[in-house]
Design a protein around this motif. Structure first.
Motif, PDB file in Angstrom:
ATOM      1  N   TYR A 167      46.114  34.159  39.454  1.00  0.00           N
ATOM      2  CA  TYR A 167      47.251  33.399  38.920  1.00  0.00           C
ATOM      3  C   TYR A 167      48.483  34.243  38.631  1.00  0.00           C
ATOM      4  N   VAL A 168      49.633  33.656  39.019  1.00  0.00           N
ATOM      5  CA  VAL A 168      50.919  34.218  38.611  1.00  0.00           C
ATOM      6  C   VAL A 168      51.525  33.296  37.551  1.00  0.00           C
ATOM      7  N   LYS A 169      52.417  33.903  36.744  1.00  0.00           N
ATOM      8  CA  LYS A 169      53.021  33.124  35.662  1.00  0.00           C
ATOM      9  C   LYS A 169      54.081  32.175  36.202  1.00  0.00           C
ATOM     10  N   HIS A 170      54.947  32.700  37.065  1.00  0.00           N
ATOM     11  CA  HIS A 170      56.016  31.912  37.681  1.00  0.00           C
ATOM     12  C   HIS A 170      56.007  32.180  39.186  1.00  0.00           C
ATOM     13  N   THR A 171      56.836  31.462  39.913  1.00  0.00           N
ATOM     14  CA  THR A 171      56.875  31.620  41.374  1.00  0.00           C
ATOM     15  C   THR A 171      56.978  33.086  41.792  1.00  0.00           C
ATOM     16  N   GLU A 172      57.834  33.833  41.127  1.00  0.00           N
ATOM     17  CA  GLU A 172      58.040  35.232  41.535  1.00  0.00           C
ATOM     18  C   GLU A 172      57.126  36.198  40.794  1.00  0.00           C
ATOM     19  N   GLY A 173      56.218  35.687  39.992  1.00  0.00           N
ATOM     20  CA  GLY A 173      55.324  36.523  39.209  1.00  0.00           C
ATOM     21  C   GLY A 173      55.791  36.588  37.765  1.00  0.00           C
ATOM     22  N   PRO A 174      55.256  37.486  36.969  1.00  0.00           N
ATOM     23  CA  PRO A 174      54.217  38.441  37.344  1.00  0.00           C
ATOM     24  C   PRO A 174      52.834  37.793  37.382  1.00  0.00           C
ATOM     25  N   LEU A 175      51.854  38.565  37.851  1.00  0.00           N
ATOM     26  CA  LEU A 175      50.465  38.123  37.773  1.00  0.00           C
ATOM     27  C   LEU A 175      50.081  37.988  36.305  1.00  0.00           C
ATOM     28  N   LEU A 176      49.226  37.043  36.006  1.00  0.00           N
ATOM     29  CA  LEU A 176      48.725  36.947  34.638  1.00  0.00           C
ATOM     30  C   LEU A 176      47.924  38.208  34.308  1.00  0.00           C
ATOM     31  N   GLU A 177      47.917  38.506  33.032  1.00  0.00           N
ATOM     32  CA  GLU A 177      47.191  39.688  32.560  1.00  0.00           C
ATOM     33  C   GLU A 177      45.749  39.658  33.061  1.00  0.00           C
ATOM     34  N   LYS A 178      45.242  40.787  33.415  1.00  0.00           N
ATOM     35  CA  LYS A 178      43.841  40.950  33.856  1.00  0.00           C
ATOM     36  C   LYS A 178      43.585  40.483  35.288  1.00  0.00           C
ATOM     37  N   GLU A 179      44.569  39.897  35.965  1.00  0.00           N
ATOM     38  CA  GLU A 179      44.265  39.418  37.317  1.00  0.00           C
ATOM     39  C   GLU A 179      43.990  40.564  38.295  1.00  0.00           C
ATOM     40  N   LEU A 180      44.665  41.704  38.115  1.00  0.00           N
ATOM     41  CA  LEU A 180      44.377  42.827  39.017  1.00  0.00           C
ATOM     42  C   LEU A 180      42.960  43.335  38.778  1.00  0.00           C
ATOM     43  N   GLU A 181      42.570  43.349  37.510  1.00  0.00           N
ATOM     44  CA  GLU A 181      41.195  43.756  37.189  1.00  0.00           C
ATOM     45  C   GLU A 181      40.203  42.733  37.754  1.00  0.00           C
ATOM     46  N   ASN A 182      40.526  41.458  37.612  1.00  0.00           N
ATOM     47  CA  ASN A 182      39.655  40.412  38.178  1.00  0.00           C
ATOM     48  C   ASN A 182      39.534  40.568  39.695  1.00  0.00           C
ATOM     49  N   ALA A 183      40.639  40.937  40.333  1.00  0.00           N
ATOM     50  CA  ALA A 183      40.631  41.111  41.792  1.00  0.00           C
ATOM     51  C   ALA A 183      39.728  42.280  42.179  1.00  0.00           C
ATOM     52  N   ARG A 184      39.821  43.373  41.434  1.00  0.00           N
ATOM     53  CA  ARG A 184      38.954  44.540  41.720  1.00  0.00           C
ATOM     54  C   ARG A 184      37.492  44.155  41.581  1.00  0.00           C
ATOM     55  N   ILE A 185      37.176  43.428  40.534  1.00  0.00           N
ATOM     56  CA  ILE A 185      35.780  43.043  40.274  1.00  0.00           C
ATOM     57  C   ILE A 185      35.286  42.086  41.366  1.00  0.00           C
ATOM     58  N   TRP A 186      36.125  41.128  41.740  1.00  0.00           N
ATOM     59  CA  TRP A 186      35.743  40.172  42.786  1.00  0.00           C
ATOM     60  C   TRP A 186      35.423  40.912  44.083  1.00  0.00           C
ATOM     61  N   ALA A 187      36.282  41.859  44.457  1.00  0.00           N
ATOM     62  CA  ALA A 187      36.075  42.593  45.710  1.00  0.00           C
ATOM     63  C   ALA A 187      34.813  43.461  45.631  1.00  0.00           C
ATOM     64  N   LEU A 188      34.597  44.058  44.482  1.00  0.00           N
ATOM     65  CA  LEU A 188      33.404  44.917  44.334  1.00  0.00           C
ATOM     66  C   LEU A 188      32.117  44.111  44.414  1.00  0.00           C
ATOM     67  N   HIS A 189      32.153  42.893  43.910  1.00  0.00           N
ATOM     68  CA  HIS A 189      30.977  42.033  44.025  1.00  0.00           C
ATOM     69  C   HIS A 189      30.690  41.678  45.486  1.00  0.00           C
ATOM     70  N   LEU A 190      31.784  41.540  46.256  1.00  0.00           N
ATOM     71  CA  LEU A 190      31.599  41.224  47.678  1.00  0.00           C
ATOM     72  C   LEU A 190      31.005  42.388  48.433  1.00  0.00           C
ATOM     73  N   PHE A 191      31.408  43.561  48.017  1.00  0.00           N
ATOM     74  CA  PHE A 191      31.148  44.747  48.828  1.00  0.00           C
ATOM     75  C   PHE A 191      30.673  45.888  47.946  1.00  0.00           C
ATOM     76  N   PRO A 192      29.536  45.713  47.266  1.00  0.00           N
ATOM     77  CA  PRO A 192      29.110  46.670  46.259  1.00  0.00           C
ATOM     78  C   PRO A 192      28.793  48.060  46.830  1.00  0.00           C
ATOM     79  N   SER A 193      28.450  48.101  48.118  1.00  0.00           N
ATOM     80  CA  SER A 193      28.031  49.386  48.665  1.00  0.00           C
ATOM     81  C   SER A 193      29.188  50.359  48.783  1.00  0.00           C
ATOM     82  N   ASN A 194      30.421  49.874  48.746  1.00  0.00           N
ATOM     83  CA  ASN A 194      31.560  50.804  48.808  1.00  0.00           C
ATOM     84  C   ASN A 194      31.887  51.329  47.415  1.00  0.00           C
TER      85      ASN A 194
END
Ligand SMILES: Cc1cc2nc3c(=O)[nH]c(=O)nc-3n(C[C@H](O)[C@H](O)[C@H](O)COP(=O)(O)O)c2cc1C
Length: 143
Positions: free
Chosen positions: A116-143
């Protein structure tokens, strides 16, 4: 293991999400505008992400998905995400990307997800970058 994140981004928010994912799974992130279809070989994981524009992925992501040669994604794991505004009218571009990758023969993993972003131009809501890292790691734990 070779992971690639292909994204589009109007204001940089989806790019930040893609780069955070790439960092967490030791893959690379590239704008769809710089990507050449010939480089799609030799991948273990492909993640495609787009901002939602009018309930759908951007035209550049849509073109990219349509132009993937049939069978090209066979044996490649794939996942999809979008960035969006928190609203019941948001739509779901990630789901459309997921369906398109599936149609092209990728082995789909994970659940299509929105960050989620707050407005059209951003910024991302707090913790979204961390959520993105976690989501990707769950997909691909071996890396
Ligand atoms: C033309 C346009 C259409 C948009 N349509 C939607 C929409 O249908 N649903 C939504 O949640 N956000 C919509 N947005 C907001 C985008 O999702 C937001 O700008 C995007 O997540 C920001 O990511 P970016 O910086 O990578 O472009 C729209 C934005 C633009 C510019």
């Amino acid at each position: 293991m070779n992971a690639l994140i292909i994204y589009d981004s109007n204001y940089g928010n989806t790019r930040l999400v893609a780069e955070a994912m790439a960092e967490s799974i030791k893959g690379s992130a590239i704008s769809v505008k710089d990507f050449e279809m010939g480089n799609l070989g030799n991948l273990d994981l492909l993640i495609v992400g787009s901002p939602i524009n009018g309930w759908r992925p951007t035209p550049a992501i849509k073109n990219f998905l349509e132009n993937i040669p049939n069978g090209k994604l066979k044996g490649i794991q794939a996942a999809a995400f979008d960035t969006r505004i928190k609203s019941f009218l948001s739509g779901n571009a990630a789901k459309r990307i997921y369906q398109a990758l599936n149609t092209k023969g990728a082995k789909m993993i994970g659940t299509p997800v929105g960050f989620y972003v707050k407005h059209t131009e951003g910024p991302l809501l707090e913790k979204e970058l961390e959520n993105a890292r976690i989501w990707a790691l769950h997909l691909f734990p071996s890396n």
